[in-house]
Design a protein around this motif. Structure first.
Motif, PDB file in Angstrom:
ATOM      1  N   ILE A  65       3.445   5.725   3.759  1.00 10.24           N
ATOM      2  CA  ILE A  65       4.057   4.574   4.181  1.00 10.24           C
ATOM      3  C   ILE A  65       3.244   3.552   4.549  1.00 10.24           C
ATOM      4  O   ILE A  65       2.936   2.251   4.411  1.00 10.24           O
ATOM      5  N   ARG A  66       2.444   3.980   5.555  1.00  9.26           N
ATOM      6  CA  ARG A  66       1.252   3.166   6.169  1.00  9.26           C
ATOM      7  C   ARG A  66       0.350   2.698   5.271  1.00  9.26           C
ATOM      8  O   ARG A  66      -0.246   1.539   5.091  1.00  9.26           O
ATOM      9  N   LEU A  67      -0.117   3.466   4.012  1.00 12.75           N
ATOM     10  CA  LEU A  67      -0.916   2.881   3.214  1.00 12.75           C
ATOM     11  C   LEU A  67      -0.298   1.848   2.152  1.00 12.75           C
ATOM     12  O   LEU A  67      -0.893   1.072   1.822  1.00 12.75           O
ATOM     13  N   ALA A  68       1.172   2.015   1.727  1.00 13.71           N
ATOM     14  CA  ALA A  68       1.669   1.226   1.099  1.00 13.71           C
ATOM     15  C   ALA A  68       1.770  -0.225   1.833  1.00 13.71           C
ATOM     16  O   ALA A  68       1.607  -1.080   1.070  1.00 13.71           O
ATOM     17  N   ILE A  69       2.179  -0.267   3.335  1.00 11.06           N
ATOM     18  CA  ILE A  69       2.033  -1.229   3.917  1.00 11.06           C
ATOM     19  C   ILE A  69       0.630  -2.094   3.847  1.00 11.06           C
ATOM     20  O   ILE A  69       0.897  -3.245   3.777  1.00 11.06           O
ATOM     21  N   GLN A  70      -0.359  -1.331   4.010  1.00 10.07           N
ATOM     22  CA  GLN A  70      -1.747  -1.938   3.972  1.00 10.07           C
ATOM     23  C   GLN A  70      -1.775  -2.462   2.745  1.00 10.07           C
ATOM     24  O   GLN A  70      -2.429  -3.515   2.434  1.00 10.07           O
ATOM     25  N   ASN A  71      -1.427  -1.697   1.725  1.00 11.09           N
ATOM     26  CA  ASN A  71      -1.922  -2.172   0.182  1.00 11.09           C
ATOM     27  C   ASN A  71      -0.897  -3.407   0.015  1.00 11.09           C
ATOM     28  O   ASN A  71      -1.434  -4.511  -0.601  1.00 11.09           O
ATOM     29  N   ALA A  72       0.442  -3.335   0.272  1.00 13.11           N
ATOM     30  CA  ALA A  72       1.276  -4.471  -0.151  1.00 13.11           C
ATOM     31  C   ALA A  72       0.669  -5.794   0.859  1.00 13.11           C
ATOM     32  O   ALA A  72       0.843  -6.980   0.377  1.00 13.11           O
ATOM     33  N   THR A  73       0.409  -5.483   1.939  1.00 17.18           N
ATOM     34  CA  THR A  73      -0.012  -6.816   2.810  1.00 17.18           C
ATOM     35  C   THR A  73      -1.351  -7.518   2.431  1.00 17.18           C
ATOM     36  O   THR A  73      -1.401  -8.640   2.290  1.00 17.18           O
ATOM     37  N   THR A  74      -2.066  -6.658   1.934  1.00 15.96           N
ATOM     38  CA  THR A  74      -3.470  -6.996   1.467  1.00 15.96           C
ATOM     39  C   THR A  74      -3.245  -7.813   0.191  1.00 15.96           C
ATOM     40  O   THR A  74      -4.150  -8.884   0.096  1.00 15.96           O
ATOM     41  N   ALA A  75      -2.458  -7.291  -0.704  1.00 17.31           N
ATOM     42  CA  ALA A  75      -2.193  -7.960  -1.948  1.00 17.31           C
ATOM     43  C   ALA A  75      -1.272  -9.002  -1.767  1.00 17.31           C
ATOM     44  O   ALA A  75      -0.996  -9.741  -2.817  1.00 17.31           O
ATOM     45  N   ASN A  76      -0.662  -9.276  -0.636  1.00 21.45           N
ATOM     46  CA  ASN A  76       0.242 -10.185  -0.504  1.00 21.45           C
ATOM     47  C   ASN A  76       1.546 -10.102  -0.978  1.00 21.45           C
ATOM     48  O   ASN A  76       2.145 -11.060  -1.792  1.00 21.45           O
ATOM     49  N   PHE A  77       2.018  -8.900  -1.251  1.00 21.01           N
ATOM     50  CA  PHE A  77       3.326  -8.499  -1.944  1.00 21.01           C
ATOM     51  C   PHE A  77       4.414  -8.516  -0.894  1.00 21.01           C
ATOM     52  O   PHE A  77       4.553  -7.368  -0.592  1.00 21.01           O
ATOM     53  N   ILE A  78       5.016  -9.600  -0.495  1.00 21.10           N
ATOM     54  CA  ILE A  78       5.611  -9.672   0.664  1.00 21.10           C
ATOM     55  C   ILE A  78       6.842  -8.551   0.403  1.00 21.10           C
ATOM     56  O   ILE A  78       7.287  -8.134   1.298  1.00 21.10           O
ATOM     57  N   PRO A  79       7.856  -8.844  -0.555  1.00 15.69           N
ATOM     58  CA  PRO A  79       8.921  -7.969  -0.931  1.00 15.69           C
ATOM     59  C   PRO A  79       8.464  -6.530  -0.591  1.00 15.69           C
ATOM     60  O   PRO A  79       9.255  -5.834  -0.228  1.00 15.69           O
ATOM     61  N   LEU A  80       7.337  -6.044  -1.331  1.00 15.96           N
ATOM     62  CA  LEU A  80       7.079  -4.686  -1.001  1.00 15.96           C
ATOM     63  C   LEU A  80       6.622  -4.467   0.248  1.00 15.96           C
ATOM     64  O   LEU A  80       7.032  -3.223   0.707  1.00 15.96           O
ATOM     65  N   ALA A  81       6.032  -5.106   1.043  1.00 13.66           N
ATOM     66  CA  ALA A  81       5.658  -5.024   2.328  1.00 13.66           C
ATOM     67  C   ALA A  81       7.091  -4.936   3.105  1.00 13.66           C
ATOM     68  O   ALA A  81       6.907  -4.005   4.200  1.00 13.66           O
ATOM     69  N   TRP A  82       8.043  -5.804   2.706  1.00 15.35           N
ATOM     70  CA  TRP A  82       9.119  -5.866   3.670  1.00 15.35           C
ATOM     71  C   TRP A  82       9.963  -4.525   3.375  1.00 15.35           C
ATOM     72  O   TRP A  82      10.462  -3.747   4.548  1.00 15.35           O
ATOM     73  N   HIS A  83       9.903  -4.042   2.267  1.00 16.03           N
ATOM     74  CA  HIS A  83      10.542  -2.753   1.823  1.00 16.03           C
ATOM     75  C   HIS A  83       9.917  -1.487   2.731  1.00 16.03           C
ATOM     76  O   HIS A  83      10.495  -0.476   3.167  1.00 16.03           O
TER      77      HIS A  83
END
Length: 161
Positions: free
Chosen positions: A114-132
């Motif tokens: 989940i840390r990788l998912a948060i990092q990837n979503a945040t870097t790519a500015n995918f706000i809904p995925l980062a939130w989830h």
């Protein structure tokens, strides 16, 4: 768009690389693949006649409907595999892996995914995925740890949904 036109429309959107990858995946499986014949037919003729297609595949209308559902499933699986490095697909896969690890009571492994998912979503500015992903992180950090299903049930009960 009519429901019967969705699958041919999906097939028409495939790139040459995606078509080649799908064909390779089909060949690698080596089993009875009437869905491949359906795919090839729809690739060549997206404006098909249902009766002719049933005759060509040796299926009735219900059998054709099932074959189309199976082909759609296989196409989507193949597209997910082909685009596994696309940032959104990669993040969604990491979120799915986290849920699977949480269900198996593996919070430490889930935390890494989940840390990788948060990092990837945040870097790519995918706000809904980062939130989830962040909401899953909160679940992982809860004491005592509870599985994703338990957390969902508790949340549903608390919100009276």
């Amino acid at each position: 768009m009519r429901k019967q036109d969705r699958l041919p429309a999906l097939i028409q959107t495939l790139t040459q690389g995606e078509k080649k990858y799908f064909s390779q995946q089909c060949n690698a499986q080596g089993s009875n693949k009437s869905y491949v014949k359906l795919y090839e037919t729809l690739l060549e003729n997206p404006d098909y006649d249902t009766g002719e297609l049933c005759d060509l595949l040796g299926k009735d209308k219900a059998g054709l409907a099932n074959e189309k559902k199976y082909l759609e499933k296989k196409l989507l699986e193949t597209l997910r595999e082909y685009h596994h490095e696309h940032p959104q697909v990669k993040t969604l896969n990491q979120i799915a892996e986290t849920v699977l690890l949480m269900e198996r009571n593996q919070p430490e492994m889930a935390m890494g995914r989940i840390r990788l998912a948060i990092q990837n979503a945040t870097t790519a500015n995918f706000i809904p995925l980062a939130w989830h992903a962040n909401s899953l992180m909160l679940t992982l950090c809860s004491e005592p740890f509870m599985s994703y299903t338990e957390a969902k049930e508790t949340t549903t009960q608390q919100l009276h949904i």
